[in-house]
Design an enzyme around this catalytic site. Structure first.
Site, PDB file in Angstrom:
ATOM      1  N   LYS A 188      41.814 -39.728  -4.303  1.00  0.00           N
ATOM      2  CA  LYS A 188      42.644 -39.273  -5.426  1.00  0.00           C
ATOM      3  C   LYS A 188      44.013 -39.946  -5.344  1.00  0.00           C
ATOM      4  CE  LYS A 188      44.087 -34.862  -7.585  1.00  0.00           C
ATOM      5  NZ  LYS A 188      44.041 -33.385  -7.448  1.00  0.00           N
TER       6      LYS A 188
ATOM      7  N   SER B 131      41.795 -27.308  -8.130  1.00  0.00           N
ATOM      8  CA  SER B 131      41.701 -28.708  -8.561  1.00  0.00           C
ATOM      9  C   SER B 131      40.600 -29.513  -7.894  1.00  0.00           C
ATOM     10  CB  SER B 131      43.041 -29.413  -8.343  1.00  0.00           C
ATOM     11  OG  SER B 131      43.919 -29.108  -9.394  1.00  0.00           O
TER      12      SER B 131
ATOM     13  N   SER C   5      42.462 -30.798 -11.430  1.00  0.00           N
ATOM     14  CA  SER C   5      43.086 -32.101 -11.599  1.00  0.00           C
ATOM     15  C   SER C   5      42.334 -33.237 -10.903  1.00  0.00           C
ATOM     16  CB  SER C   5      44.516 -32.048 -11.067  1.00  0.00           C
ATOM     17  OG  SER C   5      44.528 -31.863  -9.663  1.00  0.00           O
TER      18      SER C   5
END
Lengths: 501, 485
Positions: B81, B180, B156
């Protein structure tokens, strides 16, 4: 000293920001020090790069606890850090890590000594209470160059202990005395170097006035970022006069933050209460509450040096030192400890040793080293004893030779100078220079008898016998001449009196 | 052969690499070839340095050949990420503010992956600064759900979940502040674990809300998830909130068939879609049939979780994001006046609307006169929620709920309604507030859209969560599932 009209009383509280003596920064492993090129002492944590986290520097916490122990605070069981949020380019994260609710030092007091009537008379002593001290990070430095601004983060993250007093100070002289005492305690414990020229000690000064005898404190102003003891003194004098003028003119005092222009010798308004920042404090989630173990406290307690004024009292009361010499010695821990080593080697004449240390040795050390960065013009900078050519036991040896009348006091000065130059023992110098006094009673008796027998001195003898004490001195010159000046003057005096008496 | 590699688990790839029937270079070339075809459709990656990946793979092959393989992840790609620092790689957090930032240092997890022999494979899209539940808040690109390209992948960590479901990479890292990792895992039909707070170092994770953020593993099977977790979890002196070596022993899994499973009262009623409720109820019945003790538990303060979260998380975020001011790095406004004007303009231009909304909210709840009513109260509510969860978990081993109330929604559907979007995290937020480990396990479909269930356990009970997941996974067909693209 104080020109405050007697019906007004000034009340002062100080916030003293001290850079701690540590190898690394307070929340990062980057080292720090003075005089480096801009942004040389930074790392990802100091610069607040995304993803970096603070790690509390144990050394900084321990130096803070040590300070707490020095001022007799009760060391708390734990402490924690909070974020103080404000935007400014010198602040890499736009928040400062500080301790709002649980500081590392709570309470304590600092003994101060006010100036005496003269240099050799001790002044009044007082205790100034410490409210708390908290460990936080220093910020960088912003400067303006041409059309732009430059920022240097070398100072960012330097451990800063903010020491906050109770409003116990009552004059500019007390504020000065407090700072001197505080600096001595910080440096003697190795907590901080306190070099004001390097910005290692900065002060915020809160001043209010009230009618003498009033209970309620007046409205205070805070003058920020004072970087010398003289500016604190001058600020107190200036602010006191200004506030009296305002109140006596029927105005009121505005609670405001002020600055100080040392060149012009005047203060100015930075911002008033309405413009005060909202720092949006909250507990820093990156640093868990830190438990302070009693084992750590016990270990640090052993590092607390003897209090400055306890030492001074001991020197005067137990060792019989004159106040002046004692006050000079205790100001510098290394010097005092050096002195005590010398006393241990020759315990019968501490004053004799003290006089040599406080006068001759200090003078020669200062002359040979050149004064180191002085934080305060009124107090001599600590001297470096590591390079002192004379060792304590050697100085004791010199005093012993004088005390035993092997050499005269006048000769001792000469020997001292030689010792400082060569590092040799006093006895070796005395022998090499042939300075040893002649204390051979048998030999001196013969010489005394010969001199007395000389008709040239018959007149002086007659005068002495008639009661003129001083006439005896006329006989000593010829005796000294016969012994190339080495005759022990005390012994000669005794012998003359014996033979003439 | 090569076109099937993307369907294999990390564990199977590891076996083939160890057996010498596969090289890391061949594997990475195959994945890069797939990336070139698929990524534009899905939008999972924001950056892939192909030359760097192939160089890492070649180095891994050399190590292995020399008998110096580093561990179970040797030669296996792990995608990361874009809020986790990898030296020399972009660290944009999918924000215009950091669009040009290249990290000068490695996060702790990047160091761990390198030490385990893994290939650090590309940067994954996310909601800007991890704020969102749909990855629509990325300033760089949109990411689509591989199961239905008209829908969001969740967020997210939307890129992390989508990359797995699209067969672009076998393993990925996400971060989880309120769900997330788990919410996109549920929407994309993969496994996502948020570890106990403090199990994995946050050093190098760009902070959103420091007291809630955790990095976690994402994979297409429980086995792979565990493999990655084991590589990541280790003590780190650079994160004071990370457990030290003596405090990090995981509770043993025990026999999964003897787990005591708590079902929080009322959780299956609150706006939960019928297909989601059906899939989760089926999972409950599965565990009951296996011999697990199922009981209902009370969590009376659960309703406070979302409002509490949006006070605590935004308060911390408002401070954490203060450092992005254009002075040292990141976006700097061209309209520079005084330094402070430059900082203001840079922030106004660099942050997207959701980030600004949360900074404003966080600034408000911390301001003088309001902090007691909001921030301080939220801390009290948080403590209460944590106490209730710990009390419940004293009587049961895990709490089972849906991960998300509804399946993935259409792109743009909730863009104008942030409050509706915040409810996506209603089941996942309490684990962050309480610092507890939690996992989302695929358990069915709502039409063509994946559904997951959610398990929360006591601190350091990760092994139990994985064991429970493994028991379910072994009896169902959801492991290794990928969308057809």
């Amino acid at each position: 000293m104080s020109n405050v009209p007697s019906d007004w009383e000034v009340v002062i509280g100080l916030e003293v920001h001290v850079q701690l003596h540590t190898r690394a920064k307070v929340f990062a492993s980057s080292p720090w020090g003075f005089g480096k090129a801009p942004n040389e002492q930074v790392d990802p944590v100091v610069l607040g790069l995304p993803g970096t986290l603070p790690v509390v520097n144990r050394e900084a916490v321990e130096k803070s606890i040590l300070f707490g122990l020095v001022v007799g605070s009760s060391v708390p069981e734990h402490c924690s850090w909070d974020r103080k949020n404000y935007f400014y380019p010198d602040n890499p994260k736009n928040y400062q890590l500080t301790q709002k609710d649980f500081p590392v030092v709570v309470g304590g007091q600092v003994e101060i000594e006010l100036p005496g009537a003269s240099r050799n008379v001790m002044g009044e002593h007082k205790f100034i209470r410490i409210h708390h001290a908290h460990l936080e990070e220093d910020v960088g430095k912003l400067s303006h160059a041409g059309s732009g601004s430059l920022v240097d983060y070398n100072r960012a993250g330097v451990p800063l202990l903010e020491i906050v007093t109770e409003p116990d100070l009552r004059s500019s002289a007390e504020a000065e005395a407090f700072l001197r005492s505080l600096v001595a305690m910080l440096t003697q414990a190795g907590v901080a170097d306190c070099d004001m020229e390097k910005g290692q000690l900065r002060c915020d000064c809160n001043v209010s006035i009230r009618r003498r005898g009033a209970d309620k404190l007046g409205t205070r102003t805070e003058t920020k970022n004072l970087n010398s003891i003289s500016s604190v003194r001058d600020t107190v004098i200036y602010e006191t006069a200004r506030q009296i003028r305002e109140l006596e003119a029927g105005h009121s005092i505005t609670q405001e933050t002020r600055g100080w222009n040392a060149e012009l010798g005047r203060g100015y308004v930075l911002r008033d209460k309405e413009d005060a920042h909202d720092y949006r404090y909250f507990p820093d989630p990156d640093i868990p509450t830190l438990k302070i173990s009693r084992e750590t406290v016990a270990r640090l307690a052993k590092l607390v040096p003897e209090n400055l004024y306890d030492r001074q009292r001991r020197y005067v009361e137990k060792l019989g030192l004159p106040y002046t010499a004692a006050s000079v010695l205790v100001n510098d821990r290394a010097l005092a400890e050096w002195f005590e080593l010398a006393v241990a080697a020759h315990p019968t004449n501490p004053s004799g040793i003290a006089n040599l240390v406080a006068n001759d040795l200090l003078r020669d050390l200062a002359a040979s080293a050149g004064a180191a960065g002085s934080f305060d013009e009124a107090v001599p900078a600590p001297v470096s004893l590591s390079s002192c050519p004379i060792k304590p036991a050697q100085l004791a040896g010199l005093v012993k030779l004088t005390d035993e009348a092997v050499i005269s006091k006048q000769q001792a000065k000469e020997v001292f100078a030689e010792m400082f130059k060569t590092g040799q023992d006093a006895a070796a110098i005395v022998d090499a220079k042939g300075l040893r006094q002649n204390s051979d009673t048998g030999e001196l008796e013969k010489i005394v008898q010969e001199v007395i027998a000389d008709p040239a001195v018959a007149k002086s003898i007659a005068e002495y016998r008639a009661g003129n004490e001083k006439a005896i001195n006329a006989l000593k010159g010829p005796i000294m001449k016969c012994t190339q000046g080495k005759a022990n003057p005390v012994l000669i005096d005794q012998l003359l009196r014996k033979f003439l008496g | 052969m090569a076109d099937a590699l993307h369907t294999l688990s990390a564990a199977e790839l590891g076996r083939r690499l160890a057996a010498g029937s596969l090289t890391s270079r061949d594997l990475c070339e195959a994945l890069i070839a797939r990336y070139q075809v698929i990524n534009d459709k899905v939008g999972a990656f924001t950056h892939l340095d192909q030359a760097d990946v192939l160089a890492q793979a070649a180095a891994s092959d050399v190590r292995r050949k020399a008998g110096q393989g580093r561990g179970p992840l040797e030669g296996i790609p792990v995608a990361i990420k874009d809020n986790i620092a990898v030296k020399g790689q972009p660290l944009t957090c999918s924000s215009k503010m950091l669009a040009s930032l290249v990290s000068p240092y490695d996060s702790h997890v990047a160091e761990r992956l390198r030490a385990a022999g893994a290939i650090l494979y590309g940067r994954l899209n996310m909601d800007e600064f991890a704020m969102g539940s749909s990855t629509e808040n990325s300033a760089i690109r949109k990411t689509f759900n591989p199961w239905d390209l008209a829908r969001i992948p969740g967020g997210s960590s939307g890129g992390s979940a989508a990359a797995l479901a699209a067969g672009l990479v076998p393993l990925s890292l996400g971060s989880d502040t309120g769900g997330s990792i788990r919410q996109p895992a549920s929407h994309c039909g993969v496994v996502g674990l948020k570890p106990t707070y403090g199990l994995i170092s946050r050093f190098g994770l760009v902070a959103f809300a420091s007291s809630l953020d955790q990095i976690g593993p994402m994979a297409r099977s429980i086995e792979d998830c565990e493999l990655l977790l084991n590589a990541l979890a280790s003590a780190d002196a650079r994160d004071m909130t990370c457990f030290g070596p003596s405090d990090r022993a995981l509770t043993p899994a025990g026999d999964a068939k003897k787990l005591r499973i708590g079902i929080p009262k009322g959780f299956l009623g609150k706006g939960v879609a019928p297909e989601v409720a059906a899939a989760v109820n089926a999972a409950i019945e599965f565990y009951r049939a296996q011999g697990c003790a199922i009981s209902e538990v009370e969590l009376p303060s659960a309703d406070l979780a979302v409002p509490t979260y949006y006070v605590v998380a935004t308060a911390e975020a408002s401070s954490n994001l203060g450092r992005y001011d254009g002075v040292r790095y990141g976006h700097r406004s061209a309209s520079a006046g005084t330094p402070v004007e430059m900082m203001t303009a840079s922030r106004s231009e660099g942050f997207g609307p959701e980030v600004k909304r949360r900074i404003l909210l966080g600034t408000f709840v911390l301001s003088a006169g309001y902090a007691d009513a909001y921030y301080v109260r939220a801390l009290r509510a948080r403590a209460k929620i944590r106490a209730e969860y710990l009390a419940a978990l004293a009587g049961v081993d895990v709490l089972l709920t849906p991960t998300v109330p509804t399946p993935a929604f259409k792109v743009g559907e909730k863009a104008s309604d942030p409050l509706q979007l915040y409810l996506e995290d209603i089941f996942t937020i309490p684990a962050n507030l309480a610092g507890l480990p939690a996992i989302s396990v695929p358990c069915g479909k709502s039409g063509h859209l994946p559904v997951g269930f959610h398990l929360v356990g006591a601190p350091l009970s990760e092994a139990k969560l994985l064991a429970a997941g493994r028991l379910f996974e072994a009896a169902h067909g959801f492991a290794h599932q990928q969308a057809t693209l």
